[in-house]
Design a protein around this motif. Structure first.
Motif, short mmCIF file in Angstrom:
data_model
loop_
_atom_site.label_atom_id
_atom_site.label_comp_id
_atom_site.label_asym_id
_atom_site.label_seq_id
_atom_site.Cartn_x
_atom_site.Cartn_y
_atom_site.Cartn_z
N ALA A 65 12.24 10.47 0.52
CA ALA A 65 12.41 8.78 0.31
C ALA A 65 13.35 8.29 0.17
O ALA A 65 14.16 6.99 1.73
CB ALA A 65 11.83 8.30 -0.70
N LEU A 89 13.03 -0.04 3.81
CA LEU A 89 11.67 -0.66 3.11
C LEU A 89 10.42 -0.41 4.11
O LEU A 89 9.47 -0.95 3.06
CB LEU A 89 11.91 -1.55 1.42
N THR A 134 6.98 3.41 5.50
CA THR A 134 5.66 3.81 4.59
C THR A 134 5.60 4.84 3.36
O THR A 134 6.09 5.85 4.14
CB THR A 134 4.13 3.82 5.81
N LEU A 135 4.91 5.31 2.75
CA LEU A 135 4.83 6.09 2.12
C LEU A 135 4.19 7.30 2.64
O LEU A 135 4.41 8.67 2.47
CB LEU A 135 4.23 6.06 0.65
N TYR A 140 1.35 9.86 -4.20
CA TYR A 140 0.86 9.12 -5.24
C TYR A 140 0.07 9.36 -6.33
O TYR A 140 0.15 8.59 -7.23
CB TYR A 140 -0.70 8.19 -4.49
N ASN A 195 2.43 3.75 -6.91
CA ASN A 195 2.81 2.95 -5.51
C ASN A 195 4.00 2.65 -5.36
O ASN A 195 5.10 3.64 -5.43
CB ASN A 195 1.99 1.81 -6.22
N LYS A 196 3.94 2.18 -4.05
CA LYS A 196 5.44 2.29 -2.97
C LYS A 196 6.92 1.57 -4.12
O LYS A 196 7.24 2.53 -4.31
CB LYS A 196 4.96 1.35 -1.58
N GLU A 197 6.25 0.77 -4.98
CA GLU A 197 7.18 0.11 -5.66
C GLU A 197 7.56 0.85 -6.99
O GLU A 197 9.33 1.39 -7.08
CB GLU A 197 6.45 -1.55 -6.45
N VAL A 244 9.76 3.82 -4.87
CA VAL A 244 11.67 2.72 -4.40
C VAL A 244 12.34 2.36 -5.66
O VAL A 244 13.48 2.73 -5.65
CB VAL A 244 11.40 1.00 -4.08
N TYR A 298 10.79 -6.16 -3.08
CA TYR A 298 10.25 -4.62 -4.71
C TYR A 298 11.52 -5.42 -5.14
O TYR A 298 12.66 -5.64 -4.80
CB TYR A 298 10.26 -3.47 -3.41
#
Lengths: 240, 240
Positions: free
Chosen positions: A26, A35, A38-39, A54, A59-61, A64, A118
């Motif tokens: 990441a 940003l 994507t994951l 996941y 989630n993505k946030e 991050v 984010y």
DNA sequence: ATAGAAGTGGAGGACTCTCCTCCACTTGCC
DNA sequence: GGCAAGTGGAGGAGAGTCCTCCACTTCTAT
């Protein structure tokens, strides 16, 4: 009410390893592409499936967020360092330059710092943290007569945004041109200046310009319509 | 081979009226929201159906293109005006300021000038047109000693991009703050400067800053993956 | 050694958003 | 009055994102 959420049980050995892999991937992916990655991209980079990512980060946030703790550390460190410089103007120049360098090196951090898409809270926190430092830096530099008197700490974000623009513009052709424009800007905020500071980079020549313009990412300022906020999982609150 | 495409037959009266309505609506919508506005938006603004819009303009790009002929006129006019100023530095300041004003007033034009998402050719054409004018303006201003000697005409686009950033940032809180930053920038490119120019606008106060940051459009620099190019209608050229 | 808890992969669902088409219907013009 | 021209707007196509689901694999505690 025993051990409410404490010691949430250690991860299995392989899982922990993968968690680290995800973080590393990441870091790399977000730094490189911002940003908007994507994951799925992160997972691919980590050599893992999306599902795994996941499982570890809701989630993505969350990912991050976990990641940029350290990025923020870098920002604060830069601010602290600049305050130690006895020449306040030099410290100021240094500070802005370092912040710009951080952005240039890490598109993800730039997105976080400049866009609030984010980690809204975390950014607010960072701002609270460095605001007094910026104020001190500005005040010192003005007292010593290096910085123009009408400059304000609140102008720093604007400066950084401007620089972010030039960083992005030159990225693929001449990754360092932004220093040219930063120099002009700094000349613009100095108190007095008999001679312009030597520009550290030449301008883009016709070819560079052409290529930069061509490869120039289509910039989108997505207007905040219909509060996109988070989008969130489809779990409706009425689901209760 | 007679009248190859000449006099393509006049539109029906109502159709012509609607065409004008569409143009007017597009001007308004694009100026206000930038090129991210859809033709559906334009149609709504014009009080017409999308179908009508598409009957008149084969696709979004065609409409944008038709429209920005005039926008380009404004840009060129600004450049010409500035060259007439006997004080070359004043002319330079004026030129950059006017270009910034144009961008601030018309997000669509800004998108075209800065992003190349639409009308790539047309933009190239505009650039060819103003490049010599910029060069002349720069050269004059340097000869008269107002502009720093290491500034180049090729730096003007970068300046405008930086300003575009601040324009967007202040848009909803203090639509004119960008002038503050433009002033700093101009101070930065002047040849010598004993005292900083008075800043025409105060900085953003805490509340403004907070609101600006919050309402700040999530900026997206869509990285050019998979050559999105045009997407274009699905009409293949093999249709001939 | 093995049961079963924990972890994994990745196809694909749900959603969003944009551009544009299609065609039954209306309107202007000769 | 007839018919070419014009219209509206539902909805198809496609792109792209985030995240879920579950059959399958791997670790680890006994």
């Amino acid at each position: 009410m025993d051990t409410p959420a404490a010691v949430p049980r250690p991860l299995r050995r392989d899982a922990e390893l993968n968690r680290l892999r995800i973080m590393a991937a990441a870091r790399e992916v977000f730094a490189e592409r911002g940003l908007e990655a994507t994951l799925d991209d992160v997972a691919r980079q980590a050599g893992l499936g999306v599902g795994t990512v996941y499982r570890r980060f809701p989630n993505k946030e969350a990912l991050v967020d976990a990641l940029f703790e350290e990025g923020f550390g870098r920002v604060v460190a830069a601010a602290e360092r600049s305050l130690e410089n006895p020449d306040a103007w030099a410290g100021m120049v240094n500070l802005v330059t370092e912040l710009a360098e951080i952005q240039a090196a890490d598109r993800g951090l730039r997105d976080i710092m400049l866009s609030e898409a984010y980690g809204r809270d975390r950014v607010a926190q960072l701002r609270d943290r460095i605001k007094p430092m910026l104020e001190q830096a500005v005040e010192r530099a003005q007292r010593q007569g290096g910085l123009r008197a009408d400059f304000r700490a609140a102008d720093v974000p604007a400066l950084l945004m401007m620089i972010a623009m030039t960083v992005e513009f030159g990225r693929d052709v001449r990754p360092e041109v932004w220093r040219r424009y930063l120099t002009m800007l700094l000349d613009g905020i100095s108190a007095r200046r008999d001679h312009p500071t030597r520009l550290p980079e030449p301008e883009l020549d016709d070819d560079d310009m052409h290529e930069a313009m061509h490869a120039w990412p289509r910039l989108r300022w997505t207007t905040p319509t219909s509060t996109p906020e988070k989008r969130g999982p489809k779990v409706l609150s009425s689901e209760v």
